[in-house]
Each structure stands twice: as C-alpha cells, then as structure tokens.
Design a protein around this motif. Structure first.
Motif, PDB file in Angstrom:
ATOM      1  N   PHE A 108      93.240 205.597  73.665  1.00 53.05           N
ATOM      2  CA  PHE A 108      94.723 206.481  73.505  1.00 53.05           C
ATOM      3  C   PHE A 108      95.148 206.356  72.113  1.00 53.05           C
ATOM      4  CE2 PHE A 108      94.137 205.488  78.102  1.00 53.05           C
ATOM      5  CZ  PHE A 108      93.932 206.641  78.445  1.00 53.05           C
ATOM      6  N   TYR A 126     110.965 220.842  81.250  1.00 42.35           N
ATOM      7  CA  TYR A 126     110.420 220.908  79.970  1.00 42.35           C
ATOM      8  C   TYR A 126     110.791 222.136  79.229  1.00 42.35           C
ATOM      9  CZ  TYR A 126     106.619 224.210  81.282  1.00 42.35           C
ATOM     10  OH  TYR A 126     106.119 225.336  81.807  1.00 42.35           O
ATOM     11  N   ARG A 146     112.129 208.749  87.071  1.00 44.79           N
ATOM     12  CA  ARG A 146     110.704 208.385  86.338  1.00 44.79           C
ATOM     13  C   ARG A 146     110.974 208.689  85.035  1.00 44.79           C
ATOM     14  NH1 ARG A 146     104.903 209.891  89.175  1.00 44.79           N
ATOM     15  NH2 ARG A 146     105.147 208.727  90.925  1.00 44.79           N
ATOM     16  N   GLY A 180     103.936 209.801  84.619  1.00 41.66           N
ATOM     17  CA  GLY A 180     103.471 209.188  85.885  1.00 41.66           C
ATOM     18  C   GLY A 180     102.550 208.129  85.567  1.00 41.66           C
ATOM     19  N   ILE A 207     105.400 215.336  78.488  1.00 41.53           N
ATOM     20  CA  ILE A 207     105.725 216.057  79.649  1.00 41.53           C
ATOM     21  C   ILE A 207     105.041 215.631  80.866  1.00 41.53           C
ATOM     22  CG2 ILE A 207     105.922 218.305  80.788  1.00 41.53           C
ATOM     23  CD1 ILE A 207     105.697 219.670  77.895  1.00 41.53           C
ATOM     24  N   GLY A 208     105.604 214.821  81.671  1.00 37.72           N
ATOM     25  CA  GLY A 208     104.976 214.068  82.918  1.00 37.72           C
ATOM     26  C   GLY A 208     105.007 212.679  82.342  1.00 37.72           C
ATOM     27  N   ILE A 268      99.397 207.810  84.070  1.00 39.99           N
ATOM     28  CA  ILE A 268      98.695 207.532  82.794  1.00 39.99           C
ATOM     29  C   ILE A 268      99.637 207.524  81.650  1.00 39.99           C
ATOM     30  CG2 ILE A 268      98.073 210.016  82.281  1.00 39.99           C
ATOM     31  CD1 ILE A 268      95.832 207.158  81.637  1.00 39.99           C
ATOM     32  N   HIS A 279      98.196 222.625  83.909  1.00 42.00           N
ATOM     33  CA  HIS A 279      97.885 222.379  82.396  1.00 42.00           C
ATOM     34  C   HIS A 279      97.964 223.509  81.556  1.00 42.00           C
ATOM     35  CE1 HIS A 279      95.355 218.606  82.928  1.00 42.00           C
ATOM     36  NE2 HIS A 279      96.733 218.370  83.362  1.00 42.00           N
ATOM     37  N   THR A 301      97.863 209.292  94.318  1.00 39.85           N
ATOM     38  CA  THR A 301      98.449 210.595  94.325  1.00 39.85           C
ATOM     39  C   THR A 301      97.453 211.556  95.626  1.00 39.85           C
ATOM     40  OG1 THR A 301      97.071 211.049  92.486  1.00 39.85           O
ATOM     41  CG2 THR A 301      99.310 210.485  92.009  1.00 39.85           C
ATOM     42  N   LEU A 345     100.956 215.597  80.515  1.00 40.13           N
ATOM     43  CA  LEU A 345     100.525 214.458  81.421  1.00 40.13           C
ATOM     44  C   LEU A 345     100.654 214.967  82.928  1.00 40.13           C
ATOM     45  CD1 LEU A 345     102.071 212.554  78.855  1.00 40.13           C
ATOM     46  CD2 LEU A 345     100.190 211.453  79.543  1.00 40.13           C
ATOM     47  N   GLN A 352     110.879 214.133  88.081  1.00 38.98           N
ATOM     48  CA  GLN A 352     111.596 213.171  88.808  1.00 38.98           C
ATOM     49  C   GLN A 352     112.257 212.338  87.758  1.00 38.98           C
ATOM     50  OE1 GLN A 352     109.102 211.141  91.729  1.00 38.98           O
ATOM     51  NE2 GLN A 352     107.618 212.219  90.986  1.00 38.98           N
ATOM     52  N   LYS A 372      92.751 215.161  80.283  1.00 38.93           N
ATOM     53  CA  LYS A 372      91.616 215.601  81.043  1.00 38.93           C
ATOM     54  C   LYS A 372      91.954 215.771  82.529  1.00 38.93           C
ATOM     55  CE  LYS A 372      90.500 213.348  84.149  1.00 38.93           C
ATOM     56  NZ  LYS A 372      91.214 212.709  85.310  1.00 38.93           N
ATOM     57  N   CYS A 418     109.974 214.038  79.395  1.00 42.14           N
ATOM     58  CA  CYS A 418     110.340 214.886  80.455  1.00 42.14           C
ATOM     59  C   CYS A 418     109.481 214.545  81.919  1.00 42.14           C
ATOM     60  CB  CYS A 418     110.042 216.360  79.906  1.00 42.14           C
ATOM     61  SG  CYS A 418     110.463 217.532  81.357  1.00 42.14           S
ATOM     62  N   ASP A 419     110.417 214.427  82.828  1.00 41.56           N
ATOM     63  CA  ASP A 419     109.523 214.423  84.266  1.00 41.56           C
ATOM     64  C   ASP A 419     110.556 215.141  85.261  1.00 41.56           C
ATOM     65  OD1 ASP A 419     107.198 212.532  85.579  1.00 41.56           O
ATOM     66  OD2 ASP A 419     108.518 213.427  86.814  1.00 41.56           O
TER      67      ASP A 419
HETATM   68  N1  LIG Z   1      91.987 207.612  82.081  1.00 40.32           N
HETATM   69  C1  LIG Z   1      92.701 209.083  81.586  1.00 40.32           C
HETATM   70  O1  LIG Z   1      92.204 209.525  80.953  1.00 40.32           O
HETATM   71  C2  LIG Z   1      93.381 209.545  82.898  1.00 40.32           C
HETATM   72  C3  LIG Z   1      94.011 208.532  83.836  1.00 40.32           C
HETATM   73  C4  LIG Z   1      94.853 209.005  84.913  1.00 40.32           C
HETATM   74  C5  LIG Z   1      95.232 210.611  84.725  1.00 40.32           C
HETATM   75  N2  LIG Z   1      95.105 211.406  83.827  1.00 40.32           N
HETATM   76  C6  LIG Z   1      95.272 212.568  83.589  1.00 40.32           C
HETATM   77  O2  LIG Z   1      96.614 212.876  83.440  1.00 40.32           O
HETATM   78  C7  LIG Z   1      97.323 213.626  84.005  1.00 40.32           C
HETATM   79  C8  LIG Z   1      98.644 213.208  84.715  1.00 40.32           C
HETATM   80  O3  LIG Z   1      97.760 212.303  85.779  1.00 40.32           O
HETATM   81  P1  LIG Z   1      98.721 211.024  86.266  1.00 40.32           P
HETATM   82  O4  LIG Z   1      97.967 210.154  87.200  1.00 40.32           O
HETATM   83  O5  LIG Z   1      99.748 210.590  85.265  1.00 40.32           O
HETATM   84  O6  LIG Z   1      99.822 211.925  87.473  1.00 40.32           O
HETATM   85  P2  LIG Z   1     100.798 211.545  88.088  1.00 40.32           P
HETATM   86  O7  LIG Z   1     100.752 212.426  89.553  1.00 40.32           O
HETATM   87  O8  LIG Z   1     101.156 209.966  88.380  1.00 40.32           O
HETATM   88  O9  LIG Z   1     101.964 211.893  87.319  1.00 40.32           O
HETATM   89  C9  LIG Z   1     102.323 213.415  87.035  1.00 40.32           C
HETATM   90  C10 LIG Z   1     103.832 213.472  86.730  1.00 40.32           C
HETATM   91  O10 LIG Z   1     104.184 214.500  86.360  1.00 40.32           O
HETATM   92  C11 LIG Z   1     105.577 215.115  86.879  1.00 40.32           C
HETATM   93  N3  LIG Z   1     105.646 216.345  86.984  1.00 40.32           N
HETATM   94  C12 LIG Z   1     105.196 217.241  87.820  1.00 40.32           C
HETATM   95  N4  LIG Z   1     105.498 218.393  87.489  1.00 40.32           N
HETATM   96  C13 LIG Z   1     106.191 218.501  86.463  1.00 40.32           C
HETATM   97  C14 LIG Z   1     106.868 219.260  85.730  1.00 40.32           C
HETATM   98  N5  LIG Z   1     106.806 220.837  85.956  1.00 40.32           N
HETATM   99  N6  LIG Z   1     107.397 218.948  84.551  1.00 40.32           N
HETATM  100  C15 LIG Z   1     107.633 217.806  84.474  1.00 40.32           C
HETATM  101  N7  LIG Z   1     106.876 216.745  84.867  1.00 40.32           N
HETATM  102  C16 LIG Z   1     106.512 217.120  86.071  1.00 40.32           C
HETATM  103  C17 LIG Z   1     105.448 214.215  88.157  1.00 40.32           C
HETATM  104  O11 LIG Z   1     106.602 214.048  88.820  1.00 40.32           O
HETATM  105  C18 LIG Z   1     104.813 212.973  88.054  1.00 40.32           C
HETATM  106  O12 LIG Z   1     105.535 211.836  87.649  1.00 40.32           O
HETATM  107  C19 LIG Z   1      96.278 214.342  84.858  1.00 40.32           C
HETATM  108  O13 LIG Z   1      95.702 215.548  84.101  1.00 40.32           O
HETATM  109  C20 LIG Z   1      95.340 213.390  85.206  1.00 40.32           C
HETATM  110  O14 LIG Z   1      93.612 213.572  85.162  1.00 40.32           O
HETATM  111  C21 LIG Z   1      94.140 210.695  82.949  1.00 40.32           C
END
Ligand SMILES: NC(=O)c1ccc[n+]([C@@H]2O[C@H](COP(=O)([O-])OP(=O)(O)OC[C@H]3O[C@@H](n4cnc5c(N)ncnc54)[C@H](O)[C@@H]3O)[C@@H](O)[C@H]2O)c1
Length: 376
Positions: free
Chosen positions: A304, A64, A42, A9, A6-7, A11, A85, A174, A79, A39, A103, A36-37
């Motif tokens: 990962f 989702y 994406r 983006g 779910i997500g 990561i 969360h 972001t 994600l 967008q 996290k 699922c996203d």
């Molecule tokens: N090294 C790591 O462990 C690491 C690195 C980056 C991010 N993260 C964590 O991962 C998570 C996501 O971060 P990211 O950088 O990928 O964020 P991001 O903003 O790039 O991606 C989030 C995605 O979620 C989608 N989204 C939003 N609402 C939604 C919903 N209701 N249903 C489905 N999709 C939805 C958005 O369209 C976007 O594509 C955060 O908790 C962040 O802290 C961890």
C-alpha cells in the motif's frame, strides 16, 4: 500533494498504515487532509486514527461531493463497494482530482473501460492499488520471472478455499461482497481479481479461459443479516496464456472445516511458490529476501505504501504505474471471461470481453445493479 479518502471501511486502515510507513521514512508525498464515509461514526473514528498515525487532523465528511467542492484536493483514494467505483471516479475527475481506485477497477469491464476513457477526457491519473503486484516481494517475483530466473512458465496452479464465510457469515464481514449487483460477481471477483492480476503481471496476457461456476450456499447469515447470494461462491477454471503456458485456477468461499491457499508458477528451471520462496532444479532454494535484494531493492516493502509512490510518480512524472488502470481492466476481464464461459458453456477469449463482444454474464450484473439502485 493533498489526498482524501472516500470510504473508511475494512481496507482503509491498511492504506493509512502504508502512508504512515512512508511518513516514517520521510517519503510520504501526500497529506491526508480529508476523509469521507456515509457512516459518520466510521469517518470520525478513521480521522482519529489518522491523527494518531500521521499526526494531522483531517476534515470529516459524509458526502463526498461536498468534500470535492470544499477541499483543495489533488488526489483521492476510493475505498468503496464495486458498484460505486465508476460514478465516484467520474465525479472526482470532473472536480480535477486524480484517482487511486481499489481493486477490482470497476463492477464490470464495460464500466472499467468507461473509467479509463473518463480519466483521459479529464486528463487525470487513474491507478489501481492492487497489492498482489505491488511491494518489493511482488515486484521481485515478476522481475525475476521476466528475467528467466525459473525459465519459461509452463503452468500456473492456484487454489484458494476459504472458511471465512463459514466462520463469520460473510466474506470480509460484508454482505455486499456476495451480491453481483454490488460486487460484480462472487469470490472469483473479490478475491480472484487479485490472482488474475498476478498471473498476467508475472507471465503476460491470458488468451482464453474455460470455467465452471456455482452458488452452492443459497443463503448466508451472520445472525443479524440474512441474504440469498447472487454472486458465485465457487469457480473452477483452466486457461492458456498468450505465450502458451497453461493455468489451473480454483477458488471457493464455500469451504467448511479446512481451507487451502497457494499459487505455484512452474517454469523450465524451477518454481515460484508465491509468498514463500523460489525452488530451483537441484534442490536450490532462493528466499524471497534474496530475490528482493537481487531484483527489487528499490521498492517499498509495503504494497500500500508502494501504491502511493506509484500514484505520486504517475501524477508528477507521468510514469506508467505497475498497477495501472489498463492492467486492472485486463485482470477484471479475465474474471469476466471465466464467468462468461460458465454462463455460455464455451471457452472465452479475454479480448472478446475487453472488446465487449461477449457480455451475457455482464448483462446480468448490470441488470441487478440497476434494480438495486432503483430499489434504494
Ligand atoms: N487487499 C485489498 O486490496 C483489498 C482488501 C479489501 C477490500 N478491497 C477493496 O476496497 C474497496 C472497499 O472494500 P472494504 O472492504 O473497505 O469495504 P467496506 O464495506 O468495509 O467499506 C466501504 C465503506 O464505504 C462506505 N460508503 C458506502 N457508500 C459511500 C459513499 N457514497 N460515500 C462515502 N462512503 C461510502 C461504507 O459506509 C463503508 O464504510 C472494495 O473495492 C474492495 O474490493 C481491497
């Protein structure tokens, strides 16, 4: 087991690569059956990448809840931004699905506690994919220090100053990362929670922390979007571990010109230079490769990939993961204790945050999160 994301983006691709590594070595316990996203482009692009790296065609969703209803899923990796969360986790548990969370565990400690209670209520597994404590190198360091390899840890020094915001406008590209109603806090949470988790994994619980924080950059823009950040861009902290060791920890996403980055664990016999090597008295350098051979030959290199082995072992064998939800809550509470300290100008005990005794800072996060939801 059947897995969904779910997500899709920033990561998510690192998670896909982790699963691809497990597949290559014949140890992938999961089939990624749905993504699922909100967008759709994406989600579609991510599904194509899944086909390229894992060889199957996952179903694509933009909602989702619909995915949870239609698909037979054992586990999901969530994600999403931090404000989502706890609600998404509860929906997954209620649908009978185990959860791997990114996290920080939650937007704030009280929601993290709720998630742990929800997981127990629905008898589902909740893990955190915290890469700083996963993978062979991280596990080797933690095991070596616990084994006395550098002697008792007297001091942790951690400095991080990033110029990414100066260069790209926003951290991680972001805007949401700079708003406490979405992210819980500024960089001390988004980046800092990794390091708080590292400190506690390597040297045990932190007892008390004092911090100064600030928002030095009142407006940020990438040329398209302009925001007034509400999350701190700079934090300077000192803390004491339960075992008596001290810590000096600083992070800023408001650096210009030149960044810096480093973590040192100083023990009675030597020093771990995190991510680099171990330096012992007498000039003896131990490489991470040597440390892994001695302490973590059984662990996947890729953090990962390791997170999915942990998830599988927690679901199938009931093994407590290294990166458990409880440890994620502890790390988040270290960050919130620092933020609380800066707010009330006093040292704060981590347990006071976990127990919900001190929550002046957390209240401001919840208020902003609720206001943002009301406006959405
Ligand atoms: N090294 C790591 O462990 C690491 C690195 C980056 C991010 N993260 C964590 O991962 C998570 C996501 O971060 P990211 O950088 O990928 O964020 P991001 O903003 O790039 O991606 C989030 C995605 O979620 C989608 N989204 C939003 N609402 C939604 C919903 N209701 N249903 C489905 N999709 C939805 C958005 O369209 C976007 O594509 C955060 O908790 C962040 O802290 C961890």
């Amino acid at each position: 087991m059947k897995l969904a994301f779910i997500g899709c983006g920033n990561i998510s691709i690192d998670h896909l690569k982790g699963l691809a590594e497990l597949k290559k070595s014949g140890r992938n316990p999961f089939e990624l059956v749905a993504v699922c996203d909100i967008q759709s482009e994406r989600a579609e692009a991510f599904a194509s990448e899944t086909t390229r790296l894992l060889g199957n065609n996952p179903s694509v969703y933009t909602n989702y809840r619909e995915m949870l209803e239609k698909e037979e899923i054992d586990a999901v990796s969530v994600l999403l931004s931090h404000d989502l969360h706890h609600t998404v986790a509860e929906d997954c548990f209620a649908a009978g699905v185990h959860v791997q969370m990114q996290k920080p565990l939650a937007i704030s400690p009280s929601f993290g506690k709720k998630m742990i209670v929800d997981a127990k209520k629905y008898q589902r597994v909740l893990t955190v994919a915290e890469p700083i404590v996963l993978g062979a190198e991280a596990v080797a360091v933690a095991r070596a220090v616990k084994d006395g390899f550098i002697g008792p840890v007297h001091l942790v020094v951690d400095y991080a100053a990033t110029t990414e915001v100066a260069e790209r406008g926003f951290f991680g590209g972001t805007p949401w990362r700079h708003m406490k109603g979405n992210a819980g806090a500024g960089w001390i949470n988004d980046h800092g929670v990794h390091h708080a988790h590292l400190f506690t994994e390597v040297n045990g619980s932190i007892k008390e922390i004092f911090a100064y924080t600030d928002i030095f950059e009142k407006e940020l823009s990438d040329g398209k979007v302009t925001i007034q950040p509400t999350g701190e861009d700079t934090a300077v902290t000192v803390f004491r571990f339960e075992n008596g060791g001290l810590g000096h920890w600083m992070c800023t996403s408001a650096a210009h010109g030149e960044g810096t980055n480093g973590t040192w664990f100083y023990g009675g016999k030597g020093c771990v230079r995190h991510g680099e090597y171990v330096s012992l008295d007498g000039g003896n350098i131990v490489t991470m490769k040597e440390l892994i051979k001695r302490y973590a030959a059984d662990i996947e290199d890729n953090p990962f990939a390791h997170s999915y082995i942990e998830l599988k072992e927690a679901i199938i064998d009931g093994i407590t993961p290294i990166s458990s939800a409880e440890k994620g809550l502890e790390a988040l509470s270290v960050v919130f204790a620092a933020l609380e300290s800066a707010e009330i100008h006093q040292p704060v005990k981590i347990q006071e945050i976990i127990d919900g005794i001190k929550h002046t800072y957390e209240d401001t996060v919840i208020k902003e999160m609720e206001e943002m939801k009301a406006q959405a």
